[in-house]
Every structure is written in structure tokens, then in C-alpha cells.
Design a protein around this motif. Structure first.
Motif, PDB file in Angstrom:
ATOM      1  N   VAL A  13       0.860  -1.183   0.000  1.00 20.11           N
ATOM      2  CA  VAL A  13       0.000   0.000   0.000  1.00 20.11           C
ATOM      3  C   VAL A  13       0.892   1.227   0.000  1.00 20.11           C
ATOM      4  CG1 VAL A  13      -1.973  -1.072   1.165  1.00 20.11           C
ATOM      5  CG2 VAL A  13      -0.203   0.043   2.515  1.00 20.11           C
ATOM      6  N   VAL A  14       0.389   2.296  -0.597  1.00 16.98           N
ATOM      7  CA  VAL A  14       1.138   3.546  -0.625  1.00 16.98           C
ATOM      8  C   VAL A  14       0.229   4.685  -0.203  1.00 16.98           C
ATOM      9  CG1 VAL A  14       2.703   2.767  -2.450  1.00 16.98           C
ATOM     10  CG2 VAL A  14       0.651   3.985  -3.071  1.00 16.98           C
ATOM     11  N   ASN A  15       0.851   5.738   0.259  1.00 17.75           N
ATOM     12  CA  ASN A  15       0.117   6.937   0.627  1.00 17.75           C
ATOM     13  C   ASN A  15      -0.156   7.721  -0.657  1.00 17.75           C
ATOM     14  OD1 ASN A  15      -0.818   9.407   1.549  1.00 17.75           O
ATOM     15  ND2 ASN A  15       0.824   9.719   3.024  1.00 17.75           N
ATOM     16  N   GLU A  16      -1.428   7.877  -0.979  1.00 23.20           N
ATOM     17  CA  GLU A  16      -1.821   8.596  -2.185  1.00 23.20           C
ATOM     18  C   GLU A  16      -1.251  10.009  -2.202  1.00 23.20           C
ATOM     19  OE1 GLU A  16      -3.812   9.481  -5.795  1.00 23.20           O
ATOM     20  OE2 GLU A  16      -3.392   7.572  -4.842  1.00 23.20           O
ATOM     21  N   LYS A  17      -1.170  10.632  -1.031  1.00 21.02           N
ATOM     22  CA  LYS A  17      -0.649  11.998  -0.955  1.00 21.02           C
ATOM     23  C   LYS A  17       0.837  12.029  -1.314  1.00 21.02           C
ATOM     24  CE  LYS A  17      -4.109  13.552   2.313  1.00 21.02           C
ATOM     25  NZ  LYS A  17      -4.397  14.064   3.639  1.00 21.02           N
ATOM     26  N   PRO A  77      -2.527  10.137   6.100  1.00 26.27           N
ATOM     27  CA  PRO A  77      -2.290   9.404   4.848  1.00 26.27           C
ATOM     28  C   PRO A  77      -3.596   8.862   4.272  1.00 26.27           C
ATOM     29  CG  PRO A  77      -1.006   8.451   6.656  1.00 26.27           C
ATOM     30  CD  PRO A  77      -1.866   9.507   7.240  1.00 26.27           C
ATOM     31  N   VAL A  78      -3.640   8.777   2.969  1.00 26.49           N
ATOM     32  CA  VAL A  78      -4.731   8.119   2.259  1.00 26.49           C
ATOM     33  C   VAL A  78      -4.097   6.917   1.582  1.00 26.49           C
ATOM     34  CG1 VAL A  78      -6.435   8.326   0.417  1.00 26.49           C
ATOM     35  CG2 VAL A  78      -5.975  10.281   1.917  1.00 26.49           C
ATOM     36  N   LEU A  79      -4.396   5.727   2.103  1.00 28.21           N
ATOM     37  CA  LEU A  79      -3.742   4.517   1.620  1.00 28.21           C
ATOM     38  C   LEU A  79      -4.465   3.934   0.415  1.00 28.21           C
ATOM     39  CD1 LEU A  79      -2.891   2.887   5.055  1.00 28.21           C
ATOM     40  CD2 LEU A  79      -1.501   4.423   3.648  1.00 28.21           C
ATOM     41  N   VAL A  80      -3.675   3.589  -0.591  1.00 27.54           N
ATOM     42  CA  VAL A  80      -4.186   2.973  -1.814  1.00 27.54           C
ATOM     43  C   VAL A  80      -3.297   1.777  -2.146  1.00 27.54           C
ATOM     44  CG1 VAL A  80      -5.181   5.121  -2.707  1.00 27.54           C
ATOM     45  CG2 VAL A  80      -2.834   4.517  -3.305  1.00 27.54           C
ATOM     46  N   PRO A  81      -3.811   0.839  -2.947  1.00 28.57           N
ATOM     47  CA  PRO A  81      -3.007  -0.336  -3.310  1.00 28.57           C
ATOM     48  C   PRO A  81      -1.716   0.052  -4.038  1.00 28.57           C
ATOM     49  CG  PRO A  81      -5.306  -0.651  -3.922  1.00 28.57           C
ATOM     50  CD  PRO A  81      -5.155   0.789  -3.509  1.00 28.57           C
ATOM     51  N   GLY A  82      -0.644  -0.671  -3.716  1.00 30.22           N
ATOM     52  CA  GLY A  82       0.652  -0.405  -4.330  1.00 30.22           C
ATOM     53  C   GLY A  82       0.832  -0.902  -5.750  1.00 30.22           C
ATOM     54  N   PRO A  83       0.311  -2.087  -6.113  1.00 30.41           N
ATOM     55  CA  PRO A  83       0.582  -2.604  -7.460  1.00 30.41           C
ATOM     56  C   PRO A  83       0.207  -1.660  -8.608  1.00 30.41           C
ATOM     57  CG  PRO A  83      -0.177  -4.374  -6.077  1.00 30.41           C
ATOM     58  CD  PRO A  83      -0.336  -3.099  -5.263  1.00 30.41           C
ATOM     59  N   ARG A 160     -10.170  -0.494   0.722  1.00 36.26           N
ATOM     60  CA  ARG A 160      -9.440   0.768   0.663  1.00 36.26           C
ATOM     61  C   ARG A 160      -9.902   1.715   1.767  1.00 36.26           C
ATOM     62  NH1 ARG A 160     -10.030   1.818  -5.757  1.00 36.26           N
ATOM     63  NH2 ARG A 160      -9.514  -0.290  -6.344  1.00 36.26           N
ATOM     64  N   GLN A 161      -8.968   2.484   2.284  1.00 31.90           N
ATOM     65  CA  GLN A 161      -9.288   3.498   3.275  1.00 31.90           C
ATOM     66  C   GLN A 161      -9.957   4.666   2.560  1.00 31.90           C
ATOM     67  OE1 GLN A 161      -6.012   4.576   5.754  1.00 31.90           O
ATOM     68  NE2 GLN A 161      -6.792   6.615   6.104  1.00 31.90           N
ATOM     69  N   ARG A 162     -11.015   5.192   3.130  1.00 30.78           N
ATOM     70  CA  ARG A 162     -11.705   6.332   2.510  1.00 30.78           C
ATOM     71  C   ARG A 162     -10.916   7.594   2.723  1.00 30.78           C
ATOM     72  NH1 ARG A 162     -17.884   6.025   1.950  1.00 30.78           N
ATOM     73  NH2 ARG A 162     -17.166   7.541   0.465  1.00 30.78           N
ATOM     74  N   GLN A 163     -10.946   8.456   1.719  1.00 32.46           N
ATOM     75  CA  GLN A 163     -10.260   9.747   1.794  1.00 32.46           C
ATOM     76  C   GLN A 163     -11.100  10.686   2.649  1.00 32.46           C
ATOM     77  OE1 GLN A 163      -8.901  11.193  -1.910  1.00 32.46           O
ATOM     78  NE2 GLN A 163      -8.482  13.219  -1.173  1.00 32.46           N
ATOM     79  N   PRO A 164     -10.471  11.391   3.618  1.00 25.31           N
ATOM     80  CA  PRO A 164     -11.217  12.331   4.443  1.00 25.31           C
ATOM     81  C   PRO A 164     -11.837  13.425   3.584  1.00 25.31           C
ATOM     82  CG  PRO A 164      -8.988  11.989   5.297  1.00 25.31           C
ATOM     83  CD  PRO A 164      -9.071  11.290   3.970  1.00 25.31           C
ATOM     84  N   ALA A 165     -12.980  13.919   4.022  1.00 26.24           N
ATOM     85  CA  ALA A 165     -13.664  15.003   3.308  1.00 26.24           C
ATOM     86  C   ALA A 165     -12.784  16.228   3.248  1.00 26.24           C
ATOM     87  CB  ALA A 165     -14.989  15.317   3.987  1.00 26.24           C
TER      88      ALA A 165
END
Length: 167
Positions: A13-17, A77-83, A160-165
Motif C-alpha cells: 500500500v502507498v500513501n496517495e498523498k 495518509p490516504v492509503l491505496v493499493p501499491g501494485p 481501501r481506506q476512505r479519503q477524508p472530506a
């Protein structure tokens, strides 16, 4: 918790930010290359993409700056899949290697065009959060060309973790 990955392993997983910050740095370097005519910067970008494909942000200066300095200042952090992110980095690697190859072959106009394409897609990622490589990865998964086990979180959005508003 200590990072127990092998040196050449991309994070699951990676931090989208952080990913968007890296894209912003790529935009900056590509813009400098195009505005100044320093097309040799395509080789510098290629090295960065190669380092990120090999190990995520671990050995890459842009990755380190993004994960340790820029992203922490942007909030949680906003975590998203790494692949899919790794796939996107691999596309950037191929694009910059080809651009560098054309420059070495004496075809700077092609290098300029390829850096322009990179600039557009890195801007989409950085400014708008649209990762074209991630989108292509999803299409390849749906077509059955990427095995489902490569990225379970890509198929199940609930993982997936939801992105904060407001972010």
C-alpha cells in the motif's frame, strides 16, 4: 514497527498523498527540461522511476522527499493499493528511457514530445489525483491480463481506506 521488506520490494500500500507529491516533483523536472531545453533531465527522471519501480520510495530522492517531508504536512495518509502505482511508475520508466534513447540518437524533438506526454499525465496525477497508469492497470485486471491475486484491494473497494472530506 520496522520496515521488514527486502531492499527491492514495492510496498503493498502507498500513501496517495505521497504519490501525488512525487508526481508533482516529476512535473517540476519535466517542465524545467522542456522550458530550458535540458532534455538530458529525461535520464534523471528515468533513474528516479527505476528506483521507485524497484523499491518504492526507499532509495529514490523524490520518494524520500514526498514520504518524509511533503506528505506528512498534507494531513493523514490516504492509503491505496501499491501494485497499480508500481505499474504507473513502470510506464514512466519506459517513457523516460525511450525519451532518453531518442535524445542520444539525435532526435530531440521526439524526446520533447515524450516529456510533454509525461508532463500531462504527471500533472493529472499530481493536481487531480487521476493516475492514468492505475486506470490502465485496472483495465488490464478486468481483461484478465493481470492476475486477481496481484492486487486483491484493487477488486474490492471496501478494502481501501476512505479519503477524508475536504482533501
Amino acid at each position: 514497527m520496522a520496515d521488514v521488506r527486502t531492499p527491492f520490494e514495492f510496498p503493498a500500500v502507498v500513501n496517495e498523498k505521497a504519490a501525488r507529491a512525487v508526481a508533482g516533483l516529476v512535473v517540476l523536472v519535466a517542465a524545467v527540461a522542456l522550458l530550458t531545453g535540458w532534455l538530458w533531465l529525461s535520464a534523471v527522471l528515468a533513474v528516479g522511476f527505476a528506483l521507485r519501480v524497484a523499491s518504492g520510495p526507499r532509495f529514490d530522492p523524490f520518494g524520500q522527499l514526498a514520504t518524509t517531508v511533503i506528505a506528512p504536512r498534507l494531513g493523514e495518509p490516504v492509503l491505496v493499493p501499491g501494485p497499480p502505482k508500481r505499474f504507473a511508475q513502470a510506464i514512466g520508466l519506459v517513457l523516460t528511457l525511450v525519451a532518453t534513447g531518442f535524445l542520444v540518437a539525435g532526435l530531440p524533438l521526439v524526446t520533447t514530445a515524450l516529456l510533454g506526454i509525461l508532463l500531462v499525465f504527471a500533472t493529472l496525477e499530481s493536481a487531480f489525483g487521476f493516475c492514468a497508469g492505475c486506470y490502465a492497470f485496472g483495465l488490464l485486471m478486468r481483461a484478465g491480463l493481470v492476475p486477481e491475486e496481484t492486487c486483491a484491494a484493487c477488486n474490492d473497494i471496501s478494502l481501501r481506506q476512505r479519503q477524508p472530506a475536504g482533501v
